[in-house]
Design a protein around this motif. Structure first.
Motif, PDB file in Angstrom:
ATOM      1  N   MET A   1       0.850  -1.178   0.000  1.00  0.00           N
ATOM      2  CA  MET A   1       0.000   0.000   0.000  1.00  0.00           C
ATOM      3  C   MET A   1       0.897   1.243   0.000  1.00  0.00           C
ATOM      4  N   THR A   2       0.594   2.189  -0.869  1.00  0.00           N
ATOM      5  CA  THR A   2       1.411   3.394  -0.967  1.00  0.00           C
ATOM      6  C   THR A   2       1.026   4.406   0.101  1.00  0.00           C
ATOM      7  N   ALA A   3       1.933   5.344   0.321  1.00  0.00           N
ATOM      8  CA  ALA A   3       1.664   6.413   1.290  1.00  0.00           C
ATOM      9  C   ALA A   3       0.451   7.233   0.850  1.00  0.00           C
ATOM     10  N   THR A   4       0.311   7.446  -0.442  1.00  0.00           N
ATOM     11  CA  THR A   4      -0.828   8.217  -0.953  1.00  0.00           C
ATOM     12  C   THR A   4      -2.134   7.488  -0.680  1.00  0.00           C
ATOM     13  N   THR A   5      -2.142   6.180  -0.840  1.00  0.00           N
ATOM     14  CA  THR A   5      -3.344   5.396  -0.563  1.00  0.00           C
ATOM     15  C   THR A   5      -3.709   5.477   0.917  1.00  0.00           C
ATOM     16  N   VAL A   6      -2.724   5.359   1.772  1.00  0.00           N
ATOM     17  CA  VAL A   6      -2.969   5.464   3.218  1.00  0.00           C
ATOM     18  C   VAL A   6      -3.511   6.848   3.558  1.00  0.00           C
ATOM     19  N   LEU A   7      -2.935   7.878   2.971  1.00  0.00           N
ATOM     20  CA  LEU A   7      -3.399   9.241   3.213  1.00  0.00           C
ATOM     21  C   LEU A   7      -4.851   9.398   2.777  1.00  0.00           C
ATOM     22  N   ARG A   8      -5.181   8.941   1.585  1.00  0.00           N
ATOM     23  CA  ARG A   8      -6.554   9.050   1.085  1.00  0.00           C
ATOM     24  C   ARG A   8      -7.535   8.302   1.992  1.00  0.00           C
ATOM     25  N   GLU A   9      -7.180   7.093   2.388  1.00  0.00           N
ATOM     26  CA  GLU A   9      -8.053   6.319   3.258  1.00  0.00           C
ATOM     27  C   GLU A   9      -8.224   6.999   4.624  1.00  0.00           C
ATOM     28  N   SER A  10      -7.165   7.591   5.123  1.00  0.00           N
ATOM     29  CA  SER A  10      -7.236   8.300   6.403  1.00  0.00           C
ATOM     30  C   SER A  10      -8.128   9.531   6.297  1.00  0.00           C
ATOM     31  N   LEU A  11      -8.041  10.243   5.195  1.00  0.00           N
ATOM     32  CA  LEU A  11      -8.897  11.412   4.989  1.00  0.00           C
ATOM     33  C   LEU A  11     -10.365  11.012   4.895  1.00  0.00           C
ATOM     34  N   VAL A  12     -10.653   9.951   4.155  1.00  0.00           N
ATOM     35  CA  VAL A  12     -12.032   9.477   4.044  1.00  0.00           C
ATOM     36  C   VAL A  12     -12.561   9.090   5.419  1.00  0.00           C
ATOM     37  N   TYR A  13     -11.732   8.421   6.207  1.00  0.00           N
ATOM     38  CA  TYR A  13     -12.130   8.039   7.564  1.00  0.00           C
ATOM     39  C   TYR A  13     -12.462   9.277   8.395  1.00  0.00           C
ATOM     40  N   LEU A  14     -11.616  10.305   8.328  1.00  0.00           N
ATOM     41  CA  LEU A  14     -11.883  11.538   9.075  1.00  0.00           C
ATOM     42  C   LEU A  14     -13.184  12.194   8.628  1.00  0.00           C
ATOM     43  N   LEU A  15     -13.419  12.247   7.327  1.00  0.00           N
ATOM     44  CA  LEU A  15     -14.608  12.901   6.807  1.00  0.00           C
ATOM     45  C   LEU A  15     -15.886  12.142   7.160  1.00  0.00           C
ATOM     46  N   LYS A  16     -15.836  10.834   7.127  1.00  0.00           N
ATOM     47  CA  LYS A  16     -17.045  10.032   7.316  1.00  0.00           C
ATOM     48  C   LYS A  16     -17.265   9.577   8.753  1.00  0.00           C
ATOM     49  N   GLU A  17     -16.206   9.218   9.440  1.00  0.00           N
ATOM     50  CA  GLU A  17     -16.371   8.601  10.752  1.00  0.00           C
ATOM     51  C   GLU A  17     -15.861   9.460  11.897  1.00  0.00           C
ATOM     52  N   GLY A  18     -15.030  10.420  11.604  1.00  0.00           N
ATOM     53  CA  GLY A  18     -14.636  11.386  12.613  1.00  0.00           C
ATOM     54  C   GLY A  18     -13.481  11.036  13.505  1.00  0.00           C
ATOM     55  N   GLY A  19     -13.057   9.808  13.525  1.00  0.00           N
ATOM     56  CA  GLY A  19     -11.900   9.474  14.345  1.00  0.00           C
ATOM     57  C   GLY A  19     -12.261   9.187  15.786  1.00  0.00           C
ATOM     58  N   ALA A  20     -11.761  10.001  16.693  1.00  0.00           N
ATOM     59  CA  ALA A  20     -11.846   9.720  18.130  1.00  0.00           C
ATOM     60  C   ALA A  20     -13.147  10.183  18.775  1.00  0.00           C
ATOM     61  N   HIS A  21     -14.118  10.561  18.004  1.00  0.00           N
ATOM     62  CA  HIS A  21     -15.364  11.062  18.574  1.00  0.00           C
ATOM     63  C   HIS A  21     -16.553  10.556  17.770  1.00  0.00           C
ATOM     64  N   SER A  22     -17.737  10.933  18.169  1.00  0.00           N
ATOM     65  CA  SER A  22     -18.948  10.509  17.475  1.00  0.00           C
ATOM     66  C   SER A  22     -18.947  11.006  16.039  1.00  0.00           C
ATOM     67  N   ASP A  23     -19.579  10.245  15.171  1.00  0.00           N
ATOM     68  CA  ASP A  23     -19.700  10.671  13.778  1.00  0.00           C
ATOM     69  C   ASP A  23     -20.956  11.535  13.608  1.00  0.00           C
ATOM     70  N   PHE A  24     -20.994  12.279  12.538  1.00  0.00           N
ATOM     71  CA  PHE A  24     -22.084  13.208  12.257  1.00  0.00           C
ATOM     72  C   PHE A  24     -23.438  12.507  12.248  1.00  0.00           C
ATOM     73  N   ASP A  25     -23.529  11.396  11.513  1.00  0.00           N
ATOM     74  CA  ASP A  25     -24.822  10.733  11.363  1.00  0.00           C
ATOM     75  C   ASP A  25     -25.389  10.286  12.708  1.00  0.00           C
ATOM     76  N   SER A  26     -24.551   9.746  13.577  1.00  0.00           N
ATOM     77  CA  SER A  26     -25.014   9.339  14.911  1.00  0.00           C
ATOM     78  C   SER A  26     -25.405  10.546  15.751  1.00  0.00           C
ATOM     79  N   ALA A  27     -24.656  11.628  15.616  1.00  0.00           N
ATOM     80  CA  ALA A  27     -24.918  12.824  16.421  1.00  0.00           C
ATOM     81  C   ALA A  27     -26.273  13.450  16.102  1.00  0.00           C
ATOM     82  N   VAL A  28     -26.662  13.464  14.834  1.00  0.00           N
ATOM     83  CA  VAL A  28     -27.914  14.123  14.449  1.00  0.00           C
ATOM     84  C   VAL A  28     -29.117  13.185  14.481  1.00  0.00           C
ATOM     85  N   ASP A  29     -28.864  11.879  14.579  1.00  0.00           N
ATOM     86  CA  ASP A  29     -29.933  10.889  14.533  1.00  0.00           C
ATOM     87  C   ASP A  29     -30.917  11.067  15.690  1.00  0.00           C
TER      88      ASP A  29
END
Length: 158
Positions: free
Chosen positions: A1-29
Motif C-alpha cells: 500500500m502506498t503512502a498516498t493510498t494510506v493518506l486518502r483512506e485516512s482522509l475518508v475516515y476523518l470525513l465520514k467517521e470522525g476518528g476519536a469522537h462521534s460521527d455526524f450521522d449518529s450525532a444528528v440521529d
C-alpha cells in the motif's frame, strides 16, 4: 500500500467517521424536533444553528475547492442561520441531506484528485489536502458543540 493510498483512506475516515469522537450521522440521529431550536442556558447556539453552520461552511469549502467562480458567503453572518430554530419542519432533514451529499462529494474528491498537494489553481496557496483537513477540523469542533447541546438538553442517548 502506498503512502498516498494510506493518506486518502485516512482522509475518508476523518470525513465520514470522525476518528476519536462521534460521527455526524449518529450525532444528528433522532434529535427531538421540539428541541432543535432551543439554546441551553448560557449556550450561544442551538442544535439548528450548529447543524446549519456546519452545512454552510462545509459547502463553502467544497465549492471553493472545485469551482473557480464560487463566491463565499459574507463572514461571519453568511455562515450562520438567521434564527435559532429551523424555518420550517423540513429544514432539519434538508440540511442533514445536503451535508451528507457534500460529504460524499468531498470523499469523491479525496479519491479522485491526482495530486492532493498541488495548489488549487484559483486559490492563493490552498491545496486539496488543506481544504479536506479544514473540513474535518471544522466539523469536529462544531460536532463537539452539537453533542454538548444535546447533552445539556437531555437529548443524548449515549
Amino acid at each position: 500500500m502506498t503512502a498516498t493510498t494510506v493518506l486518502r483512506e485516512s482522509l475518508v475516515y476523518l470525513l465520514k467517521e470522525g476518528g476519536a469522537h462521534s460521527d455526524f450521522d449518529s450525532a444528528v440521529d433522532e434529535f427531538p424536533p421540539d428541541l432543535r431550536g432551543v439554546r441551553p442556558p448560557n449556550a450561544p447556539h442551538s442544535a439548528w444553528e450548529l447543524l446549519e453552520h456546519m452545512r454552510i461552511a462545509q459547502s463553502d469549502i467544497l465549492e471553493f475547492t472545485r469551482d473557480p467562480k464560487h463566491v463565499s458567503p459574507d463572514f461571519p453572518s453568511g455562515y450562520w442561520p438567521k434564527t435559532p430554530a429551523p424555518p420550517h419542519a423540513e429544514a432539519w432533514d434538508e440540511s442533514i441531506k445536503a451535508f451528507q451529499q457534500d460529504r460524499r462529494d468531498l470523499v469523491e474528491i479525496t479519491q479522485t484528485t491526482a495530486d492532493l498537494l498541488a495548489p488549487i489553481p484559483h486559490g492563493d496557496g490552498q491545496t486539496v489536502l488543506r481544504q479536506l483537513l479544514l473540513v474535518a477540523d471544522h466539523n469536529s469542533y462544531h460536532l463537539g458543540q452539537f453533542l454538548l447541546v444535546r447533552r445539556l438538553l437531555g437529548a443524548w442517548r449515549k
